[in-house]
Write an enzyme that holds these catalytic residues in place. Structure first.
Site, mmCIF file in Angstrom:
data_model
loop_
_atom_site.group_PDB
_atom_site.id
_atom_site.type_symbol
_atom_site.label_atom_id
_atom_site.label_comp_id
_atom_site.label_asym_id
_atom_site.label_seq_id
_atom_site.Cartn_x
_atom_site.Cartn_y
_atom_site.Cartn_z
ATOM 1 N N SER A 150 -2.165 -8.014 13.738
ATOM 2 C CA SER A 150 -3.193 -9.143 13.001
ATOM 3 C C SER A 150 -4.071 -8.130 12.811
ATOM 4 O O SER A 150 -4.664 -7.172 13.172
ATOM 5 C CB SER A 150 -3.257 -9.950 14.301
ATOM 6 O OG SER A 150 -4.471 -11.017 13.709
ATOM 7 N N TYR A 163 -6.461 -12.608 22.802
ATOM 8 C CA TYR A 163 -5.466 -12.178 21.482
ATOM 9 C C TYR A 163 -6.000 -10.920 20.843
ATOM 10 O O TYR A 163 -5.362 -10.221 20.559
ATOM 11 C CB TYR A 163 -5.844 -13.362 20.710
ATOM 12 C CG TYR A 163 -4.648 -13.358 19.017
ATOM 13 C CD1 TYR A 163 -3.194 -13.904 19.279
ATOM 14 C CD2 TYR A 163 -5.182 -12.999 17.949
ATOM 15 C CE1 TYR A 163 -2.489 -13.702 18.377
ATOM 16 C CE2 TYR A 163 -4.290 -12.831 17.057
ATOM 17 C CZ TYR A 163 -3.100 -13.254 17.038
ATOM 18 O OH TYR A 163 -2.286 -13.206 15.899
HETATM 19 P P1 NAD Z 1 4.954 -19.019 15.644
HETATM 20 O O1 NAD Z 1 4.204 -19.946 16.521
HETATM 21 O O2 NAD Z 1 5.292 -19.766 14.335
HETATM 22 O O3 NAD Z 1 5.979 -18.075 16.041
HETATM 23 C C1 NAD Z 1 5.936 -17.526 17.260
HETATM 24 C C2 NAD Z 1 7.420 -17.071 17.688
HETATM 25 O O4 NAD Z 1 7.195 -16.598 18.994
HETATM 26 C C3 NAD Z 1 8.403 -18.313 17.872
HETATM 27 O O5 NAD Z 1 9.531 -18.020 17.439
HETATM 28 C C4 NAD Z 1 8.367 -18.436 19.536
HETATM 29 O O6 NAD Z 1 9.431 -19.132 20.030
HETATM 30 C C5 NAD Z 1 8.188 -17.159 20.007
HETATM 31 N N1 NAD Z 1 7.555 -17.174 21.576
HETATM 32 C C6 NAD Z 1 6.633 -17.422 21.817
HETATM 33 N N2 NAD Z 1 6.325 -17.001 23.215
HETATM 34 C C7 NAD Z 1 7.622 -16.462 23.407
HETATM 35 C C8 NAD Z 1 7.929 -16.068 24.609
HETATM 36 N N3 NAD Z 1 7.289 -16.107 25.759
HETATM 37 N N4 NAD Z 1 9.287 -15.427 24.644
HETATM 38 C C9 NAD Z 1 9.984 -15.121 23.474
HETATM 39 N N5 NAD Z 1 9.394 -15.891 22.311
HETATM 40 C C10 NAD Z 1 8.438 -16.584 22.246
HETATM 41 O O7 NAD Z 1 3.817 -17.897 15.172
HETATM 42 P P2 NAD Z 1 3.483 -16.964 14.222
HETATM 43 O O8 NAD Z 1 2.309 -17.231 13.430
HETATM 44 O O9 NAD Z 1 4.736 -16.925 13.278
HETATM 45 O O10 NAD Z 1 3.111 -15.791 14.929
HETATM 46 C C11 NAD Z 1 4.279 -14.507 14.914
HETATM 47 C C12 NAD Z 1 3.394 -13.346 15.137
HETATM 48 O O11 NAD Z 1 2.484 -12.981 14.120
HETATM 49 C C13 NAD Z 1 2.535 -13.272 16.595
HETATM 50 O O12 NAD Z 1 2.633 -12.115 17.096
HETATM 51 C C14 NAD Z 1 1.146 -13.760 15.792
HETATM 52 O O13 NAD Z 1 0.014 -13.157 16.962
HETATM 53 C C15 NAD Z 1 1.257 -12.785 14.455
HETATM 54 N N6 NAD Z 1 0.203 -13.397 13.412
HETATM 55 C C16 NAD Z 1 0.233 -14.470 13.158
HETATM 56 C C17 NAD Z 1 -0.751 -14.748 12.040
HETATM 57 C C18 NAD Z 1 -0.880 -16.133 11.385
HETATM 58 O O14 NAD Z 1 -1.946 -16.421 10.886
HETATM 59 N N7 NAD Z 1 0.132 -16.894 11.682
HETATM 60 C C19 NAD Z 1 -1.697 -13.923 11.666
HETATM 61 C C20 NAD Z 1 -1.553 -12.486 12.127
HETATM 62 C C21 NAD Z 1 -0.731 -12.388 13.193
#
Ligand code: NAD
Length: 268
Positions: A150, A163
């Site tokens: 991130s 985080y």
């Molecule tokens: P999201 O909530 O849409 O997806 C998260 C996924 O992780 C889901 O499939 C969920 O079921 C799975 N998950 C959660 N806990 C789990 C566990 N204990 N075991 C197995 N699976 C688990 O979120 P997202 O925004 O798509 O995030 C995905 C990644 O991207 C994360 O690492 C997040 O930190 C990173 N990220 C997101 C953003 C953003 O703005 N959305 C920005 C930077 C980084």
């Protein structure tokens, strides 16, 4: 011959994408499948929806798609998932460490159990999956490890202690993995998105709208414009495309990098 990421073929490769039932992980999984990779999906959700997703991806892209619901906070479950993938696909060629959760609170109120969960899922899981696949990748002479970090792996923000700490840790792990695989044909890079409108961020939009009595649209606009000079969310498909690029031959000698996809958030 020019190297074109657009025509990168992943046919015959298998990708494990953690947290791929939603959001960024799903977009990355779909992009890799569109380039021919077989998939091992992981993440939570209703069984019927996950099965519908699994069969849609398999039919649309003509690839093999399996699912394992391993909890990424559980090292034994991760071991079981990787062992299952080896038995079914003969190994994992592309590992995408994407599963992640968020909790937002000031340090003095930050619940210790949320700290532990965030560090386990966002950071320790990346170590466990990596330690379990890296020897086979090195032996094969090709592998891709993509850590979805991130912008918060590179800068801090208030109320996100766990985080930000976990994501900075992911970037450290990315560097060490790149160094330990540098001569092997395996690369390890971190992707550092800015705001992407997924369920994880929607919760933060909802909280902002409630706290400041804003409409959804105004809460989204303010959230994005506070940090991103591009004044728009990064799309999930854009992150998928960057992941595919990192799997392409053009990125063969790109390793240990933390690549922002952030609308100039970090340029300020
Ligand atoms: P999201 O909530 O849409 O997806 C998260 C996924 O992780 C889901 O499939 C969920 O079921 C799975 N998950 C959660 N806990 C789990 C566990 N204990 N075991 C197995 N699976 C688990 O979120 P997202 O925004 O798509 O995030 C995905 C990644 O991207 C994360 O690492 C997040 O930190 C990173 N990220 C997101 C953003 C953003 O703005 N959305 C920005 C930077 C980084």
């Amino acid at each position: 011959m020019p190297l074109s990421p657009a025509t990168a073929s992943l046919t015959g490769k298998t990708a494990l994408v953690t947290g791929s039932t939603s959001g960024i992980g799903l977009a990355i999984a779909e992009t890799l499948a569109s380039a021919g990779a077989n998939l091992l999906l992981n993440g939570f959700g209703p069984a019927g929806e996950i099965e519908a997703l699994r069969s849609r991806l398999a039919e649309t892209y003509g690839v093999e798609v399996a699912y394992d619901g391993a909890d990424m906070s559980d090292a034994a479950a991760i071991e079981g998932m990787v062992a299952g993938a080896k038995a079914r696909f003969g190994g994992i060629d592309i590992l995408v460490n994407n599963a992640g959760i968020q909790h937002v609170a000031p340090l003095e109120d930050f619940p210790a159990d949320r700290w532990d969960a965030i560090v386990a899922i966002n950071l320790s899981a990346c170590f466990h999956t990596t330690r379990l696949v890296v020897a086979d990748m090195k032996a094969k002479g090709w592998g891709r490890i993509l850590n979805v970090a991130s912008v918060h792996g590179l800068v801090g923000s208030i109320h996100k202690s766990a985080y930000v700490a976990a994501k900075h840790g992911v970037i450290g792990l990315t560097k060490v993995t790149a160094l330990e695989t540098a001569t092997s044909g395996v690369t390890c890079n971190a992707i550092c998105p800015g705001w992407v409108l997924t369920p994880l961020v929607q919760k933060q939009v909802d909280a902002k709208a409630a706290e400041q009595d804003l409409s959804q649209e105004e809460a989204k606009r303010q959230l994005v414009c506070e940090r991103m000079p591009s004044e728009r969310f990064v799309s999930q498909e854009e992150v998928g495309g960057v992941a595919l690029f990192l799997c392409s031959p053009a990125a063969d000698n790109m390793t240990g990098v933390s690549l922002p996809v952030d609308g100039a958030w970090l340029a300020q």
